[in-house]
Write a protein that holds these residues in place. Structure first.
Motif, short mmCIF file in Angstrom:
data_model
loop_
_atom_site.label_atom_id
_atom_site.label_comp_id
_atom_site.label_asym_id
_atom_site.label_seq_id
_atom_site.Cartn_x
_atom_site.Cartn_y
_atom_site.Cartn_z
N VAL A 19 1.06 -4.85 3.00
CA VAL A 19 1.32 -4.49 1.61
C VAL A 19 2.05 -3.15 1.51
CG1 VAL A 19 -0.88 -3.30 1.19
CG2 VAL A 19 0.29 -4.46 -0.70
N GLU A 20 1.80 -2.29 2.48
CA GLU A 20 2.47 -0.98 2.45
C GLU A 20 3.99 -1.12 2.60
OE1 GLU A 20 -0.33 -1.46 4.36
OE2 GLU A 20 -1.67 0.28 4.19
N ASP A 43 -12.04 2.55 3.44
CA ASP A 43 -10.81 3.13 4.00
C ASP A 43 -10.99 4.58 4.43
OD1 ASP A 43 -9.68 0.72 3.24
OD2 ASP A 43 -8.88 1.51 1.37
N LEU A 82 8.56 -0.20 -6.33
CA LEU A 82 7.68 -1.35 -6.18
C LEU A 82 8.47 -2.65 -6.07
CD1 LEU A 82 4.96 -0.52 -8.88
CD2 LEU A 82 4.90 -0.04 -6.41
N THR A 101 0.15 -0.77 -3.97
CA THR A 101 0.88 -0.34 -2.78
C THR A 101 -0.03 -0.19 -1.56
OG1 THR A 101 0.57 1.95 -3.49
CG2 THR A 101 2.68 0.92 -4.04
N GLY A 102 -1.32 -0.38 -1.76
CA GLY A 102 -2.24 -0.25 -0.64
C GLY A 102 -2.67 1.18 -0.38
N LEU A 150 -3.09 2.33 8.35
CA LEU A 150 -2.57 1.49 7.26
C LEU A 150 -3.71 0.68 6.67
CD1 LEU A 150 0.71 0.17 8.98
CD2 LEU A 150 0.57 1.85 7.12
N PRO A 151 -4.52 1.31 5.81
CA PRO A 151 -5.70 0.60 5.31
C PRO A 151 -5.43 -0.33 4.13
CG PRO A 151 -5.69 2.84 4.49
CD PRO A 151 -4.44 2.68 5.32
N GLY A 152 -4.14 -0.54 3.80
CA GLY A 152 -3.82 -1.41 2.66
C GLY A 152 -4.34 -2.82 2.81
N PRO A 187 -3.89 -6.47 -2.43
CA PRO A 187 -2.89 -6.45 -1.35
C PRO A 187 -2.66 -7.83 -0.73
CG PRO A 187 -4.35 -4.57 -1.15
CD PRO A 187 -4.95 -5.46 -2.21
#
Lengths: 206, 799
Positions: free
Chosen positions: A75-76, B47, A133, B39-40, A33-35, A153
């Motif tokens: 943020v995801e 990343d 969204l 949304t990331g 989850l790199p958000g 994010p």
């Protein structure tokens, strides 16, 4: 060590976590989850802001072990989280009517200079993907608050929490709530526009 | 465990398709990557992820100037999880240095380090912490050398030479080997003209070292390939410039180094130079495994060049009726240990040192020094920023001495279309300097004492010191200041500046679709948005796909110098025009016999159809293209420029000029020295706004970076040891949303007849004048001289 926690509503466990690893590292490198972003990794820039049991925190400053048994929203998961909130509390807002900016004032936000011939978009978006969204995410796109987007994010998580707590924030409230999030691209004006827009749309929807 | 299994490399940039986004040029079309970014899901360089990936770590010098006597890597190599430790001896090719213009920067220090934080060794390990710990176990014996930190120590008779035996193309004309480049500009006779002056004003100004402080750290992923080459996914400003520097030190032909732009978290000039690119490739090629390097913020401060700190000495003269007679200046830029972009920064600082004013008699000199300070290079405004800070302070001083209004004095001397630059170049497109000043001045002032709300306690959030609750208004005074600046657009001084675009037009699912492929680095400025707008305008289609930027297409040049909308936008426009001509050719072949207009009328592509200039629809574009595919790649060049003469500085050196003016309103707590910028208004000419939403965003962002340097931003280098004291976001301050005021923007659109659509590059100009405007406002509030950036509380309280 093994860490069990909930991320964006799903139970997760991470194995072989080294004691010094941050929540940010676990989210980005172990959960995929790199958000949440790694801009300073010392709690100064807010790019890695997530909600831990509802409270916005810099995930770079949270040791992975501290999240055992707790709930994290990144943020995801923001769109789902916001959708749930709407389901749970339709019409939630300022009961007294005495707080924050009025709808008329919020509607006067301007994404553009008054001489440009363009007017704020009241609703809808050109991306056509509005369904998935959270309102604050859509507002960031519509107001031009996203440039490089690296701070986005963290700002979204912080701004969403502000609007949950204070649906009609004044400009001073917005500045105070977002003062822990650095942005190097926008000069913050369009970020203010975005939060005002999300607040106005939220009120309109009620 | 729930860890995701991913195939390689996760986060590879994908095409951005603009199915639903509408809008041609002039419309505030939204970003095509906006949804991914909120949304990331947008893949930034940090990343990137690859199965079986290792983490790279750089070991950097802890001293600024030293001989390396010994490096012992034995303990590091022996650590479990460590796959490789590399030093200078492991470099595979004869070429061991790189650089933008002068190849003076070692990939890894060879026997000597020249600045604090210089890379000395590399580690690859299976966990980033293992890599960090292994790097810490490398033992280096330094024999420290005296440091060169300023003009006096660099040019002293016995000064150590930072680069002995220089043989670069500037070495022959500089008066001292510790001067990277020197550019004088002599026009008219400043000494003679000075005799006509009724007032003469002199000033010494100091501009601090600013950092780009982009939020996305230097990072990327190198993946070794089966053919012995390497694939590199990285955040940069110019893929092809990187490639030119990377391939020789890897000992590989350029076609074996394939580069793809990954998501870039801001740049502002700080990604023009190589950072981790070569290091990651070396480690990947050595270990045979993918290697990711991500700098933390501390390392980022050492991993890129900064804005040149400068000392500027100025003299201006004016007649009693307010006309400037002459200007003399000397600008000393500290380039640090390696050249980077210093020569070009010197060219800009000298040629733009007069500002947007008409002064016929000038005597100008700009130099950049080699020192043991951190290397300096490109940052938004590029040499024009430092000069603007000084000449605008001078304008206020001259006006004050003449008893004139500072804006009227500027307007009286403002250049306009047809004016001549100190380099002899004629300004041949609109130069609305006086008008921009008029606009910021005419704007209503923000209300006084905004912290006062009738019948309530003061709202401390609107006061200097803000939530610290340090004042309720006592000791707070207001000041107003103005400034205006001039910036060049594009690469100057005879550089062969070009950009390439490939455009494909085909029918997909019955609809005409355009694909735009360039190597332009999207660093947040919005190039991907305007390229699609241009394609829609030129080809009359709705659907546009932006191909990921990579080195499989020709160079787009750098995303810097405010040039990308002009240059790559121009390339997309020209290529689309060629595609359109081919589409019409096909149409004539297929349908020409059905309607005479195919042969006689001017034809356009609009709304997915071929129409005459009279509006008559001749065919659907989809029918024209059915079974055909048009694919064109073309280069675009701006008009040629010339090098500046090395003695007189004369030459048509610049492509285009761009102008912005600011008015700053500040409130200062004179007791504590705290400044609150209340409003910072901009007026800027952008020639033609292709996307007003993006234009305003750029202007506000640039204005904020100028505000930052005015009141808080500075990398502090210890003058005795040349060590950096504040490499963190705790100690290097950038403006927060609480430090940033309301920023109204007034946009003019006076077309430049030489530019695509008449546009002007716009990203840098607002960074120039916002700093001197804020300084002028603080001076107006306090009466202090304030000749240095940033202004700190102690400068205002005399403590």
């Amino acid at each position: 060590m093994r860490v069990n926690f909930t991320v964006n509503g799903r139970k997760q466990e991470a194995d072989d976590v080294w004691e010094g690893e941050s929540l940010l590292y676990v989210l980005r490198e172990r959960m995929g989850l790199p958000g949440s972003k790694n801009a300073c990794e010392q709690g100064e820039c807010g790019s890695c802001t997530v909600r831990l049991d509802g409270v916005p925190v810099c995930s770079c400053l949270v040791a992975a072990g501290q999240v055992e048994g707790r709930e994290v929203v990144t943020v995801e998961g923001l769109a789902d989280y916001a959708a749930h909130r709407t389901d749970a509390h339709p019409g939630a807002g300022c009961a007294s009517g005495a707080c924050g900016t009025s709808l008329d004032a919020a509607k006067q936000w301007q994404a553009l200079p008054s001489n440009s011939g363009l007017r704020p978009r009241a609703q809808g978006s050109q991306t056509g993907e509005a369904g998935g969204l959270a309102p604050i995410q859509q507002a960031f796109i519509d107001a031009g608050a996203v440039q490089c987007g690296f701070c986005t994010p963290g700002l979204l998580v912080a701004a969403d929490e502000l609007l949950e707590r204070n649906p009609e924030p004044s400009d001073a409230d917005i500045r105070e709530a977002l003062s822990g999030n650095l942005c190097r691209c926008t000069g913050y004006e369009k970020i203010l526009d975005a939060v005002r827009l999300a607040a106005a749309r939220q009120e309109e929807a009620v | 465990m729930a860890q995701k299994t991913r195939t390689a490399p996760a986060g590879t940039p994908t095409n951005v398709t603009q199915k639903h986004t509408k809008g041609g040029i002039g419309e505030s079309t939204l970003r095509p990557d906006g949804t991914l970014k909120v949304t990331g899901e947008f893949a930034y360089s940090s990343d990137m992820w690859h199965e079986d990936m290792l983490w790279g770590q750089t070991l950097r010098s802890t001293v600024a100037h030293a001989e390396i006597e010994n490096i012992d890597i034995s303990e590091a190599v022996a650590m479990p999880g460590v796959y490789a430790v590399l030093t200078y001896d492991d470099l595979p090719a004869k070429t061991k240095n790189y650089g933008l213009e002068i190849q003076d920067t070692p990939v890894l220090a060879h026997g000597r380090v020249r600045h604090h934080g210089e890379p000395v060794a590399l580690v690859a390990a299976d966990h980033p912490e293992t890599a960090r710990r292994a790097a810490a176990k490398i033992k280096i014996d330094y024999r420290e050398l005296p440091v060169v930190t300023d003009e006096a120590s660099a040019l002293a008779p016995d000064a150590p030479l930072i680069h002995e035996g220089r043989d670069d193309h500037h070495a022959g004309h500089v008066p001292h080997p510790n001067i990277v480049h020197r550019q004088p500009i002599i026009r008219g006779n400043a000494d003679e003209a000075a005799k006509r002056a009724d007032v003469i004003v002199r000033g010494e100004y100091t501009f601090g070292m600013q950092d780009q402080a982009f939020l996305g750290p230097e990072s990327g992923l190198a993946v070794p390939a089966e053919d012995g080459g390497v694939d590199l996914y990285v955040a940069t400003q110019w893929l092809h410039s990187d490639l030119q520097q990377i391939a020789p030190v890897l000992g590989l032909p350029p076609e074996k180094v394939r580069m793809t732009l990954s998501g870039v978290g801001g740049a502002f000039g700080g990604r023009e130079d190589i950072s981790m690119q070569i290091h990651a490739c070396l480690l990947a090629l050595r270990t045979g495994k993918p290697v990711k390097i991500v700098y933390n913020r501390f390392e980022s401060f050492f991993g890129h060049v900064h804005r040149h700190p400068a000392k500027l000495s100025y003299e201006h003269g004016a007649t009693r009726d307010g006309k400037l007679t002459h200007m003399k200046c000397k600008i000393v830029l500290d380039g640090g240990a390696y050249a980077s972009a210093s020569p070009a920064v010197v060219g800009n600082a000298s040629s733009l040192s007069v500002g947007p004013y008409v002064v016929d008699d000038v005597d100008i000199e700009a130099i950049a020094l080699y020192t043991n300070n951190p290397p300096c290079g490109a940052m938004r405004g590029f040499g024009a920023v430092q000069a603007c800070f000084a000449y605008e302070a001078q304008m206020d001083k001259v006006a004050a001495k003449l008893g004139m209004d500072p804006v009227e004095f500027r307007q009286l001397n403002a250049m306009e279309q047809g004016s001549i630059m100190p380099t002899g170049q004629v300004v041949d497109s609109p130069a609305p300097v006086a008008e921009l000043l008029r606009r910021v001045k005419a704007r209503p002032m923000p209300p006084e004492q905004q912290w006062l709300v009738a019948g309530e306690e003061a709202d401390v959030r609107a006061l200097p010191g803000g939530l610290s609750n340090t004042t309720h208004g006592e000791g707070v005074v207001r000041g107003v200041g103005y400034a205006v600046g001039i910036k060049n657009v594009g690469f100057s001084e005879g550089f062969d500046d070009y950009s390439t675009a490939r455009v494909r037009l085909e029918v997909i699912n019955g609809e005409p679709v355009a694909m735009v492929h360039t190597a332009m680095a999207e660093v947040g400025q919005g190039g991907v948005t305007v390229h699609a707008q241009i394609a829609r305008t030129e080809l009359g289609v709705t659907q546009v796909t932006i191909h990921p930027a990579d080195t499989q297409v020709g160079s787009a040049g750098s995303t810097s110098a405010s040039r990308q909308t002009y240059m790559t936008g121009g390339a997309v426009k020209n290529t689309c025009e060629a595609v359109r001509a081919k589409a019409l050719e096909i149409g004539r072949r297929k349908f020409g016999s059905y309607h005479p207009a195919w042969a006689t009328a001017e034809l356009l592509l609009e709304g997915g159809t071929v129409v005459t200039d009279g509006g008559e629809v001749l065919a659907d574009l989809a029918d024209v293209l059915e079974g055909e595919e048009i694919d064109v790649e073309l280069e675009f060049r701006h008009r040629p420029t010339q090098a500046f003469d090395l003695v007189t500085g004369q030459g048509n050196g610049h492509v285009q000029y761009t102008f912005a003016a600011h008015r700053a309103v500040v409130e200062v707590d004179t007791e504590l020295g705290l400044v609150k910028v209340v409003e910072l208004a901009t007026a800027q000419d952008v020639g033609k706004a292709l996307n007003m939403l993006s234009v305003v965003g750029q202007i506000q962002g640039g204005t904020t970076q100028g505000l930052g340097v005015a009141v808080m931003e500075e990398i502090i280098v210890d003058p005795k040891t040349a060590k950096v004291r504040n490499p963190s976001f705790t100690d290097y301050l950038i403006p927060t949303i609480l430090d940033t005021p309301t920023m109204p923007v007034d946009v003019l659109e006076l077309a430049d007849p030489n530019a695509p659509y008449g546009l002007r590059g716009l990203g840098e100009a607002p960074t120039l004048s916002s700093t001197p405007a804020v300084l002028a406002a603080i001076r107006a509030a306090t009466g202090l001289e304030l000749n240095k950036t940033p202004v700190r509380p102690e400068h205002l309280t005399g403590t």
